[in-house]
Scaffold this motif. Sequence first.
Motif, mmCIF file in Angstrom:
data_model
loop_
_atom_site.group_PDB
_atom_site.id
_atom_site.type_symbol
_atom_site.label_atom_id
_atom_site.label_comp_id
_atom_site.label_asym_id
_atom_site.label_seq_id
_atom_site.Cartn_x
_atom_site.Cartn_y
_atom_site.Cartn_z
ATOM 1 N N ASP A 1 4.014 7.565 4.350
ATOM 2 C CA ASP A 1 3.410 6.324 4.854
ATOM 3 C C ASP A 1 4.461 5.226 4.787
ATOM 4 O O ASP A 1 5.643 5.498 4.541
ATOM 5 N N ARG A 2 4.026 3.975 4.950
ATOM 6 C CA ARG A 2 4.956 2.857 5.009
ATOM 7 C C ARG A 2 5.066 2.100 3.692
ATOM 8 O O ARG A 2 5.666 1.035 3.634
ATOM 9 N N ALA A 3 4.467 2.617 2.611
ATOM 10 C CA ALA A 3 4.506 1.917 1.331
ATOM 11 C C ALA A 3 5.943 1.801 0.826
ATOM 12 O O ALA A 3 6.698 2.779 0.828
ATOM 13 N N VAL A 4 6.318 0.560 0.415
ATOM 14 C CA VAL A 4 7.681 0.290 -0.054
ATOM 15 C C VAL A 4 7.590 -0.639 -1.257
ATOM 16 O O VAL A 4 6.821 -1.612 -1.249
ATOM 17 N N PHE A 5 8.374 -0.348 -2.296
ATOM 18 C CA PHE A 5 8.474 -1.247 -3.449
ATOM 19 C C PHE A 5 9.946 -1.400 -3.791
ATOM 20 O O PHE A 5 10.619 -0.419 -4.106
ATOM 21 N N THR A 6 10.461 -2.619 -3.688
ATOM 22 C CA THR A 6 11.863 -2.894 -3.982
ATOM 23 C C THR A 6 11.950 -4.067 -4.944
ATOM 24 O O THR A 6 10.943 -4.684 -5.288
ATOM 25 N N GLU A 7 13.169 -4.400 -5.348
ATOM 26 C CA GLU A 7 13.357 -5.552 -6.227
ATOM 27 C C GLU A 7 13.065 -6.865 -5.520
ATOM 28 O O GLU A 7 12.778 -7.874 -6.171
ATOM 29 N N GLY B 1 9.410 -7.968 -12.310
ATOM 30 C CA GLY B 1 9.883 -7.283 -11.121
ATOM 31 C C GLY B 1 8.891 -7.256 -9.987
ATOM 32 O O GLY B 1 9.102 -6.610 -8.963
ATOM 33 N N PHE B 2 7.792 -7.988 -10.127
ATOM 34 C CA PHE B 2 6.806 -8.079 -9.047
ATOM 35 C C PHE B 2 6.302 -9.516 -9.040
ATOM 36 O O PHE B 2 7.051 -10.429 -9.375
ATOM 37 N N ALA B 3 5.072 -9.739 -8.624
ATOM 38 C CA ALA B 3 4.536 -11.095 -8.546
ATOM 39 C C ALA B 3 4.661 -11.791 -9.908
ATOM 40 O O ALA B 3 4.287 -11.219 -10.932
ATOM 41 N N GLU B 4 5.167 -13.009 -9.899
ATOM 42 C CA GLU B 4 5.368 -13.747 -11.140
ATOM 43 C C GLU B 4 4.426 -14.935 -11.291
ATOM 44 O O GLU B 4 4.157 -15.367 -12.404
#
Length: 277
Positions: free
Chosen positions: A22-28, A63-66
């Motif tokens: 799928d199109r799921a992406v997790f980056t810095e 590393g994600f929403a702050e």
Amino acid sequence: MNQPRYYSPTGGLPPQTDLTTDRAVFTEAYAVLPRGTMRDIVTSALPHWDQTRTWIIARPLSGFAETFSQYIVEVSPGGGSSRPELDPGAEGVLFVVRGALTLDVDDQSFDLTEGGYAFLPPGAAWTLRNEADAPATFHWVRKAYEPVEGIEVPEAFVTNEADVAGEPMPGTDGVWSTKRFVDPMDVRHDMHVTIVSFEPGGAIPFPETHVMEHGLYVLEGKAVYLLNNDWVEVQAGDFMWLRAFCPQACYAGGPGRFRYLLYKDVNRHAKLSRQFL
């Protein structure tokens, strides 16, 4: 004028014959949660909420929403909460994408239908119920309010996006516009939750690179979005998180409008001294 249309997840699971890719992406620098990731098995129940399930699509995390959290909340008929917000320092925005809800805040009652928008300041006394005969779905954006000495906390308000005019971005002939629910110069507000719209062929014609963190939920349409160094296809129901200073731009491909609900943190100093951290 086109009538508002909003995508909302329905859960379920794909068949065993579907491909996993799928199109799921997790980056810095960014994350993309496609609408296909919002399934039954990733919902949560919330304390003091009845007949409700929640997709938590952003939360404060290294590393994600702050600066914020964002939920998609589905309330069945008869469900809701008389103690919805347990954090007295949290402000919130509700945006209804399906069905109807009854909001009571500060001894006033409001009917929130599709497109309904409510700002709830920290410490507000509010409840939310689904008194209709069909499920209702809304976005709930939450942020720890940052008080400033000598500046009042903003008051609660309720409106509907149908009653808010889109403001064309300069030099775009209206193909790129933003519906702002509060005055951008009102420094009482330390977050903005707006609706950004592009007509087919509209674009952000430069890579925005700025201090504001973003959450973007695509309400309608499709586009190609620049996220850091990557051009990513997105469509209605997708969620994007962009960290501060992540370069961003987009092209709206059509055939219809491309619209998203946008969060950003605003109107506060960068924290430097330990006492302000």
